[in-house]
Design a protein around this motif. Structure first.
Motif, PDB file in Angstrom:
ATOM      1  N   GLY A 166      27.627 104.648 -20.270  1.00 52.76           N
ATOM      2  CA  GLY A 166      26.692 105.355 -19.402  1.00 52.76           C
ATOM      3  C   GLY A 166      27.378 105.791 -18.117  1.00 52.76           C
ATOM      4  O   GLY A 166      28.605 105.837 -18.017  1.00 52.76           O
TER       5      GLY A 166
ATOM      6  N   HIS B 106      20.462 108.714 -18.143  1.00 54.45           N
ATOM      7  CA  HIS B 106      19.490 107.642 -17.896  1.00 54.45           C
ATOM      8  C   HIS B 106      18.467 108.055 -16.835  1.00 54.45           C
ATOM      9  O   HIS B 106      18.827 108.647 -15.807  1.00 54.45           O
ATOM     10  CB  HIS B 106      20.208 106.384 -17.401  1.00 54.45           C
TER      11      HIS B 106
ATOM     12  N   GLN C 141      15.080 101.465 -18.524  1.00 57.87           N
ATOM     13  CA  GLN C 141      15.648 102.807 -18.419  1.00 57.87           C
ATOM     14  C   GLN C 141      15.324 103.568 -19.703  1.00 57.87           C
ATOM     15  O   GLN C 141      15.341 103.001 -20.797  1.00 57.87           O
ATOM     16  CB  GLN C 141      17.166 102.737 -18.252  1.00 57.87           C
TER      17      GLN C 141
ATOM     18  N   ILE D 190      16.892 106.201 -21.979  1.00 59.58           N
ATOM     19  CA  ILE D 190      18.234 106.752 -22.205  1.00 59.58           C
ATOM     20  C   ILE D 190      18.134 107.945 -23.151  1.00 59.58           C
ATOM     21  O   ILE D 190      17.576 107.842 -24.249  1.00 59.58           O
ATOM     22  CB  ILE D 190      19.167 105.688 -22.800  1.00 59.58           C
TER      23      ILE D 190
END
Length: 575
Positions: A115, A379, A407, A409
């Protein structure tokens, strides 16, 4: 071993970046010769090579690192050490913000699941953390004591394009008159008045642009001077002072400039003082560093996210059959995701849609197609997602989303400038504005066609209206090259069976297009429909489309002016 691995990885990333930037600069440096020789096809091909360069170099660097990293655990500490060492070895670089973005790109290719992690990536640094080095080579300076005639003559002397001028003396007087009419009628020059013109020339399509500013009346007055080069020679096409027109020249709908840049942050800082309507990430995009522009956009976005509290919602407009689109009301961007499945009659794959977006990214957008940024592993805080949007995402793009640690994603999405869908704009605007945007709608289609792009699905819902009431195409899943289409007149029915047939009685191939049919669905608003049909009569004539195809196949490169034709010094002169 750990220290050696860090050193090898970092030095190979830097070598990859240096290979990229050296080739980028080499390709860019060819533009003056293309302009001098009127080699427009060469200019276009060179531009495409430069667009492909970044991704190719990131991929090559990742492959080089695969052998080094095969026995190394890709843990966070390894990349923390790597980032620290990389930061140290690029400290003195005058383009270190671009080098940082390259590091990010390589890391994301090696470890996409990581990420966006500020501990191991350059997330918050920003272009203005680079030293704005004093550089006397950035611009030419012209003091007011020289007088207007001498200043203009010196500018023309300083920017000698190495080819025959059409009428240099007339150009000088046209520029002098423009300055007198726009600036000297409002301001009186003083001993402190100074004019600065960037030494870097901005090349795009068939034009070369000088960008400068004059300090007068206690403030900077920016200007842009476009030069064109046709069979008669080089000539000044106009002089632009209007900030809105200047912003449009740097628009998100335009292809990137080919401009030689010694210190990117310094050039962007100068442009930011001149093109004040544009954000930093848009200016990096405009000068060809679109991957760093993407980085700067993301920084702006996360800063906005931290300072706002509204929720992401489904974007306004008719829901698409291919894309799910959402937005944050307080931010001027939409987020687009390719659906897991497409409703009939759409018959394509997700990869085919992605290929269309790549096609647009490599093509001349002629001011009529929106630029996009592509993200993976994007995110967002789950608490900022509206419940209706979350259900929409789960229903349509479930394979591309994941919820983890509060979160949401997104495995893949595009970002694009927010615009008002044309169909919605037409529902509420007055008649004058409706006439303006339907004219623009037709102009957009025809200008794309001249650039060898057939939009495919030309419904008004697939076009957006900007704040300047310019119409832009933004739905790319059905675009094709003009030269691949077959424009036809509709066969005339002659028998009773043909006249009353419920289905077409003639053969229709996949790429057949019948422009006569466009009238059936293009504009439904009664008070402007006839105006649109009259203003854009060529749209419905197959012979006109065939003529455009012939021009393209002959290699005719059509210049799309990014400013109104009425401000041109010689409006009848062909580019």
């Amino acid at each position: 071993m750990r220290i050696d691995s860090v050193k090898i990885v970092v030095e190979r990333i830097l070598e990859g970046y240096m290979s990229y930037i050296d080739t980028f600069n080499e390709l860019t440096s060819l533009s003056p010769k293309h302009f001098k020789d009127r080699d427009w096809i060469g200019m276009q091909q060179n531009h495409k090579r430069r667009l492909r360069l970044y991704k190719d170099q990131v991929s090559a660097t990742r492959l080089l690192l695969s052998e080094t990293l095969k026995d190394e655990p890709l843990d966070q500490n390894f990349w923390i050490e790597s980032k620290a060492y990389y930061s140290w070895i690029i400290t003195e670089r005058k383009d270190k913000e671009l080098a940082e973005t390259f590091f990010n790109s390589v890391l994301r290719k090696i470890s996409p699941q990581s990420g966006i992690n500020e501990n191991i990536m350059y997330v918050h640094e920003g272009y203005d953390t680079c030293d704005l080095h004093t550089n006397e080579n950035l611009y030419h300076s012209y003091p007011s004591s020289w007088g207007l005639q001498k200043i203009i003559r010196k500018i023309m002397e300083d920017f000698d394009f190495g080819a025959h001028y059409f009428n240099k003396e007339e150009d000088i007087q046209l520029l002098v008159r423009a300055i007198r009419e726009v600036i000297l009628t409002r301001y009186e020059p003083t001993k402190d008045t100074i004019t600065q013109v960037l030494k870097s020339v901005f090349y795009r399509n068939k034009a070369a642009y000088l960008i400068g500013r004059t300090k007068v009346g206690g403030k900077w007055m920016p200007f842009i001077i476009p030069f064109l080069h046709n069979e008669n020679g080089i000539y000044v096409d106009t002089m632009i002072f209007d900030p809105k027109v200047m912003a449009h020249i740097f628009s998100f709908t335009r292809s990137y400039f080919m401009v030689e840049v010694a210190i990117p942050s310094q050039l962007v800082a100068f442009l930011n003082s001149v093109i004040t309507h544009k954000q930093v990430h848009e200016l990096y995009n405009a000068i060809g560093f679109n991957k760093h522009g993407k980085t700067e956009f993301y920084r702006d976005f996360i800063n906005h996210l931290a300072q706002s509290d509204d929720k992401f919602i489904i974007a306004e407009g008719i829901k698409g059959m291919v894309m799910t689109v959402f937005t944050l009301p307080s931010y001027n961007i939409v987020f687009k995701m390719i659906k897991d499945y497409f409703d009939p009659p759409k018959m394509m794959t997700r990869q085919e849609v992605r290929d269309k977006y790549k096609m647009v990214g490599l093509h001349d957008r002629v001011g009529r197609m929106a630029d996009t940024h592509e993200f993976e592993e994007f995110h967002l805080p789950l608490e900022r997602i509206d419940e209706e949007l979350l259900q929409e995402l789960k229903s349509n793009v479930n394979s591309l989303i994941e919820i983890k640690n509060n979160q949401l994603i997104f495995k893949h999405l595009y970002t694009e400038r927010k615009m008002t869908p044309l169909n919605i704009f037409l529902e509420t605007c007055n008649t004058d504005d409706a006439k303006t945007v339907v004219e623009e709608y037709g102009n957009a289609i025809l200008q794309l066609a001249k650039a060898n792009i057939f939009p495919g699905d030309m419904m008004t819902k697939n076009f957006g209206v900007t704040r300047q009431k310019r119409v832009v195409f933004y739905d790319y899943d059905e675009i094709e090259f003009m030269t691949d289409m077959n424009f036809r007149w509709k066969p005339k029915a002659e028998t009773y069976e043909q006249i009353y047939a419920s289905e077409p009685w003639y053969d229709i191939k996949a790429n057949d297009v019948f422009p006569e049919d466009f009238k059936k669905w293009m504009i439904g608003r009664a008070d402007v429909k006839d105006h649109f049909f009259t203003y854009h009569a060529d749209l419905f004539n197959p012979d006109y489309w065939i003529k455009l195809q012939d021009q393209i196949r002959k290699g005719e490169f059509i210049h799309a002016f990014p400013y109104p034709t009425e401000i041109r010094f010689r409006p009848d002169e062909k580019a």
